[in-house]
Design an enzyme around this catalytic site. Sequence first.
Site, PDB file in Angstrom:
ATOM      1  N   GLY A 198       0.812  -1.315   0.026  1.00 54.40           N
ATOM      2  CA  GLY A 198       0.057   0.084   0.153  1.00 54.40           C
ATOM      3  C   GLY A 198       0.762   1.170  -0.019  1.00 54.40           C
ATOM      4  O   GLY A 198       1.907   1.183  -0.582  1.00 54.40           O
ATOM      5  N   SER A 199       0.073   2.034   0.860  1.00 55.86           N
ATOM      6  CA  SER A 199       1.109   3.585   0.684  1.00 55.86           C
ATOM      7  C   SER A 199       2.440   3.674   1.197  1.00 55.86           C
ATOM      8  O   SER A 199       3.149   4.399   1.003  1.00 55.86           O
ATOM      9  CB  SER A 199       0.379   4.605   1.390  1.00 55.86           C
ATOM     10  OG  SER A 199      -1.107   4.794   0.858  1.00 55.86           O
TER      11      SER A 199
END
Lengths: 644, 389
Positions: free
Chosen positions: A326-327
């Site tokens: 993810g981020s």
Amino acid sequence: MALRTHVTDPNRSTFSRRAFVLFGAQTAIAAVLGGRMYQLQIIEGEDHAARGRRARIKPSLLAPVRGQIFDRRGKPLAVNRQNYRVVLYREEAEDIGDTLDRLAKIIEISAPRRLALMKEIKSTKAFLPVVIAENLSWDEFAEVNANAPALPGIAPEVGLTRHYPQTDFAGHITGYVASPSEKDIDRAGDERAVLKLPGMRIGKSGVEQIEETALRGKAGLIRVEKDVHGRPIRELEHRDGIAGEDLKLTLNFDLQKYAMQRLGEESGSVVVMDIYDGDVLAMASSPGFDPNGFVLGLSQADWVALRDDEKRPLSHKAVAGLYPPGSTFKMVVALAALQAGLIGGGHAVHCGGYIELGSHRFHCWKRYGHGVMNLEDALKQSCDIFFYDLAKRVGIDRLAETARKFGIGTLPEIGLLGTKSGIMPDKAWKRANRNEPWHAGETLHAGIGQGYMLASPLQLAVMTARIANGGYQVHPRLVGERNGERVKARSLTGTGMREADIDMVKQAMFAVVNERRGTAYKSRIDYEGRRMAGKTGTAQVRRITTAERGTGVLKNDELPWRLRDHALFVAYAPADEPRYAISVIVEHGGGGSSVAAPIARDVMLKLQFPKEVPEGAVPEGADPMFMPPKATAEKDDDSDSEDA
Amino acid sequence: MATLLHDPSRISPTLTQKLLSLNWALVALIIIVATIGFGMQFSAANGNVDPWARLQMIRFAISFIGMFVVAMIDIRFWRGTAYIFYAFALLLLVGVEVAGTVGMGAQRWIHIGPIRLQPSELMKIALVVALARYFHDLNPARIKNIFILIPPLIMITLPAVLVVKQPDLGTAVLLCAGGFVIMFLAGTNMWFFAALTVGLGGAVYAVFASKGQEWQLLKDYQYRRIDVFLNPALDPRGAGYHISQSKTAFGSGGSFGEGYLQGPLSRLDFLPEKHTDFIFTVLGEEFGLAGAIALLVIYVLILLLGLGSTLRIKHVFGRLVASGVCMTFFAYFAINMAMVMGLAPVVGVPLPLISYGGTSMLVLLFGFGLLLSAQIHGQVAFPRRGSML
């Protein structure tokens, strides 16, 4: 006189002649016997002697004492514990039944156990011991000792069994030992005979498994003369083995235990490592399991319960669990773009909530967009649009190349069984694995750490460490000392990143935690010199349909556990003079900022303030620091630095 | 007085004269061998006088006195009782058949009060004495007559068949060998021995041919022993085990052995029957070739002394008894040694004066007593024919 004899005995000369012949024949036979003696004792003598030695002298191995495992400060993680047991020698017992009856008054012997024992005793050679009961308490053992004269044939013995005093707090790291399987024995080569020793246990997972050779040591040898029944008579040679190496891990058990408690009922993982020497200080995987159960053999029911648990306690999630980063991957995307010279410090992108690529819309997590974003803002607020754009500019192959330098998609060199290399997709990967060409949209997904990309918590910790240490390829390691000698850390090699670029990313990571509107602002450590810099991540597990977007994306609380997002957070501390990197992942925990970041903060607090967290380090309005149940309030004589 | 000395055959010598004319060298050798035996019994019990050495010494002491008594008794008395002795032994053999104790797979023992007797051992000497008397009483002129061979053949066959039935093949072979040797020494027709050789060949053939047939001549275990003897690899852990273990232990002795009480395989029970049939293996392992050859030489010396003295005996009975005893003695040690060294099948023949066992000790020394008596009374004259004394 001669005449007279001749008259009475006309056959005397015949007798003399024949007696002579007889004696000659007998002497000849005696000579043959003498020849046979010569043949057996002189010509074939050495062969017979050798055969005799083989028949009576049997070498047998002495099991080496297994090395013990400690944490970096000497706290025992895997030790050899004395195992009080009671054995019976049939040849010394007068009435086995009677002896067992009397023994049963001291230690419990169930009826079926008794039946099995009687059978075993009868089928075992009279001079060999049969184990009646193991793992007795000291009181039971002492009572058997005291009653020994009334228990003919019973001998109390002390053996060694592996014990893991920290139970499930470090089970994944120590692993466990168990009886070698047929396959283990087949593969053992020269060590086959050692593995076949009765009671031999070998490492099946964790450090027990990767350091098996060092921990096992070398078997000793005794040559015993045995009689024709196999009863040992005397020892001819006794060569002690070499005990296994005692290992000090890099692990800080207090931190490990805290991390496990902090994860609590959640399914997830916390990895803390030193960004310079790669020492793994904590590598928690929740839920844990108690390795002690495996030493003596787990019941089928317990095994099935462990195996089928939805939260997979047997899986070492820190190395074997794979999640979309993810981020938390956005730093790498930024570094790839900076390294390629595609953007500079002033680069900015407008986030309107989505961008379009062909007919597809790629959404930012913020429905109506962030507005104009530079690199620092984009990381701080985790704007997706900015990184979609960057990824598109960099291209998947260049992105993958940079990612690998930070450990994403490469196998961490930690050796633990089940360690996974994850996936850093690129065009070649997709061709090889999916047999499809790469789509441009997939590059965008990769830009926010989604899509095909998968990484383990350890890999994320390594990635963070390599950013924190200024772009050097540090490798995680678990063994710090062998038999009291320090294991040298590997020398660091560069990643080829420019220092200024790394600093820019680190500055943004600082902003994520320590500046208002940063996604982890609520998890900041408000203490000069102990601040934390990091990045949140929320990995989507399910696909969000356009229809759902129209009605509003469902909140995690509204979804079943299995479909909720994974919460991630990576960080390093202290922010101004980095030393430690951490990665936290909580499976299906929800948002990285609300679930994973507070855990990372607490672990970092525990690491940096092992005695007492100073007032104000946890600012007002933030979640209060988690305090473990009082069992952990044991004496802690460590200084701030966790180095012994 | 002078006339009496000039004609010693007319009267019996005095006890002093008897003791003076005793073959002391032979007696000394017997004591030496028996002493070796005690040493080996002591060793077989791992350095203990019990359970074997002590008892063996007592038995030897009793038997040794018996030997002296027998030696002092006039040889003519023994001729007179020869057939009674034989009949008694035969009766015991039949008794064993009816009421014997089974020991080690064979019926060999009979209990008379507290004494446990092996009648087949007794028969070895009884047969020698009976045959000696038969040929002594025979008119020398008829010696080449074939028909005079019928009674001695019956005398040999009867006990041999009984012993085979026990079943004890080894002793049966010993009985036959002893009997035929006496017939040979008595001067019987050489053609008989030619025929005997052919007959024996046929018998051996018949023994093998009968295997598996309804009229099988030997017991299964005896065939097995023969098979294993011919090819020990057939059954290394079973019947061939004894032979191969014995050869290994014996061969391990090398030139000078492992040392007294030091034979590892003997110590560690690798030898079966190490105090009886396989005692020679213990000796071979502990004293090596030197010890084994030394014993063999002593045995041959006993033979030489025994057989050599027969040449001075003036009567047929004495000569045949003495040489028969020598032959029996020879057969004992030759078969036993051949057996433990893998040259003959395991037939259960003890090593004379050394193996543990009361009956064979008693019988052997009784035999030597007769031999000594024959030498002492070598010059006496017998009544010409038939009468008892």
